[in-house]
Design a protein around this motif. Sequence first.
Motif, mmCIF file in Angstrom:
data_model
loop_
_atom_site.group_PDB
_atom_site.id
_atom_site.type_symbol
_atom_site.label_atom_id
_atom_site.label_comp_id
_atom_site.label_asym_id
_atom_site.label_seq_id
_atom_site.Cartn_x
_atom_site.Cartn_y
_atom_site.Cartn_z
ATOM 1 N N UNK A 127 11.479 0.656 -1.777
ATOM 2 C CA UNK A 127 12.246 1.144 -2.924
ATOM 3 C C UNK A 127 13.578 0.416 -3.038
ATOM 4 N N UNK A 128 14.201 0.154 -1.902
ATOM 5 C CA UNK A 128 15.492 -0.542 -1.873
ATOM 6 C C UNK A 128 15.352 -1.955 -2.424
ATOM 7 N N UNK A 129 14.298 -2.645 -2.020
ATOM 8 C CA UNK A 129 14.081 -4.012 -2.495
ATOM 9 C C UNK A 129 13.814 -4.015 -3.996
ATOM 10 N N UNK A 130 13.009 -3.088 -4.454
ATOM 11 C CA UNK A 130 12.717 -3.011 -5.889
ATOM 12 C C UNK A 130 13.984 -2.677 -6.675
ATOM 13 N N UNK A 131 14.796 -1.763 -6.137
ATOM 14 C CA UNK A 131 16.056 -1.401 -6.793
ATOM 15 C C UNK A 131 16.974 -2.615 -6.897
ATOM 16 N N UNK A 132 17.109 -3.366 -5.811
ATOM 17 C CA UNK A 132 17.957 -4.560 -5.832
ATOM 18 C C UNK A 132 17.420 -5.605 -6.806
ATOM 19 N N UNK A 133 16.113 -5.772 -6.828
ATOM 20 C CA UNK A 133 15.504 -6.736 -7.757
ATOM 21 C C UNK A 133 15.818 -6.352 -9.203
ATOM 22 N N UNK A 134 15.701 -5.069 -9.517
ATOM 23 C CA UNK A 134 16.001 -4.597 -10.874
ATOM 24 C C UNK A 134 17.489 -4.730 -11.203
ATOM 25 N N UNK A 135 18.358 -4.458 -10.222
ATOM 26 C CA UNK A 135 19.797 -4.594 -10.455
ATOM 27 C C UNK A 135 20.184 -6.038 -10.771
ATOM 28 N N UNK A 136 19.478 -6.987 -10.145
ATOM 29 C CA UNK A 136 19.761 -8.403 -10.380
ATOM 30 C C UNK A 136 18.951 -8.953 -11.561
ATOM 31 N N UNK A 137 18.161 -8.095 -12.196
ATOM 32 C CA UNK A 137 17.342 -8.455 -13.366
ATOM 33 C C UNK A 137 16.367 -9.588 -13.054
ATOM 34 N N UNK A 162 3.048 -3.248 2.872
ATOM 35 C CA UNK A 162 3.456 -3.984 4.062
ATOM 36 C C UNK A 162 4.970 -3.929 4.187
ATOM 37 N N UNK A 163 5.453 -4.083 5.403
ATOM 38 C CA UNK A 163 6.891 -4.104 5.660
ATOM 39 C C UNK A 163 7.317 -5.534 5.940
ATOM 40 N N UNK A 164 8.359 -6.028 5.263
ATOM 41 C CA UNK A 164 8.812 -7.390 5.554
ATOM 42 C C UNK A 164 9.482 -7.449 6.925
ATOM 43 N N UNK A 165 9.114 -8.466 7.679
ATOM 44 C CA UNK A 165 9.692 -8.658 9.013
ATOM 45 C C UNK A 165 10.101 -10.114 9.170
ATOM 46 N N UNK A 175 14.455 -12.024 6.127
ATOM 47 C CA UNK A 175 15.637 -12.887 5.984
ATOM 48 C C UNK A 175 15.664 -13.519 4.591
ATOM 49 N N UNK A 176 14.522 -14.010 4.132
ATOM 50 C CA UNK A 176 14.453 -14.659 2.816
ATOM 51 C C UNK A 176 14.771 -13.671 1.688
ATOM 52 N N UNK A 177 14.224 -12.472 1.791
ATOM 53 C CA UNK A 177 14.491 -11.471 0.749
ATOM 54 C C UNK A 177 15.963 -11.087 0.744
ATOM 55 N N UNK A 202 22.704 -9.698 4.465
ATOM 56 C CA UNK A 202 22.113 -9.937 5.779
ATOM 57 C C UNK A 202 20.936 -8.980 5.916
ATOM 58 N N UNK A 203 19.951 -9.326 6.717
ATOM 59 C CA UNK A 203 18.804 -8.416 6.878
ATOM 60 C C UNK A 203 19.201 -7.003 7.303
#
Length: 188
Positions: free
Chosen positions: A5-15, A40-43, A48-50, A57-58
């Motif tokens: 959810x956090x990654x999706x939220x950040x992606x949407x915030x950055x459009x 899946x969980x990014x590891x 780091x890339x995301x 930072x991760x």
Amino acid sequence: MKLSERIKELRNQHAFSQEEMARRAGLSLRTIQRIELNETQPRGDTLIRIAEVFGLKPDDLLTVSKNVKSNFLSLLNLSALTFLIFPLLGFLIPLFIWLLKKDKSKTEEVGGRNLLNFQITWCILTWSVYLLGIFGKIMHIGRLGLPESFMLSLLALYCFNFIFILFNVLLSIRNNKVFYHPAVPFLR
């Protein structure tokens, strides 16, 4: 809040679209989709890339979600202090903030609803005391000393609300459970 959810939220915030995020991170579109669907969980390198896509930072990507929740509930509680200006503002301002927050987590939704129920209850009690005081003045009950007791009641209600709000702000900053009692459950 889950990491997906956090990654999706950040992606949407950055459009960013999922395709744009995948391109910027150097990952496949399917990887981004699976992460956002919590399949899946990014590891390691993926995490780091995301994080780099958002300039984080991760560790920041993993821990920021707690602070976001805490900040929102703290802000909501602090906005209730507007009752000091006018009693109804202690309910209306938090209501507007709560309604404008589109992507509420379950904790924020319940905490906001409980705060609003408490403020509605407080407003009803306060306005009841105001009306009784006005009625007492009109009916000339002042000779019995009742208006002074109404003023003390109002002062007690204001002090109680002020202390209660500050106490809940501290609890929300520390990520502890906040409580709002007494409150009639007007909003469910």
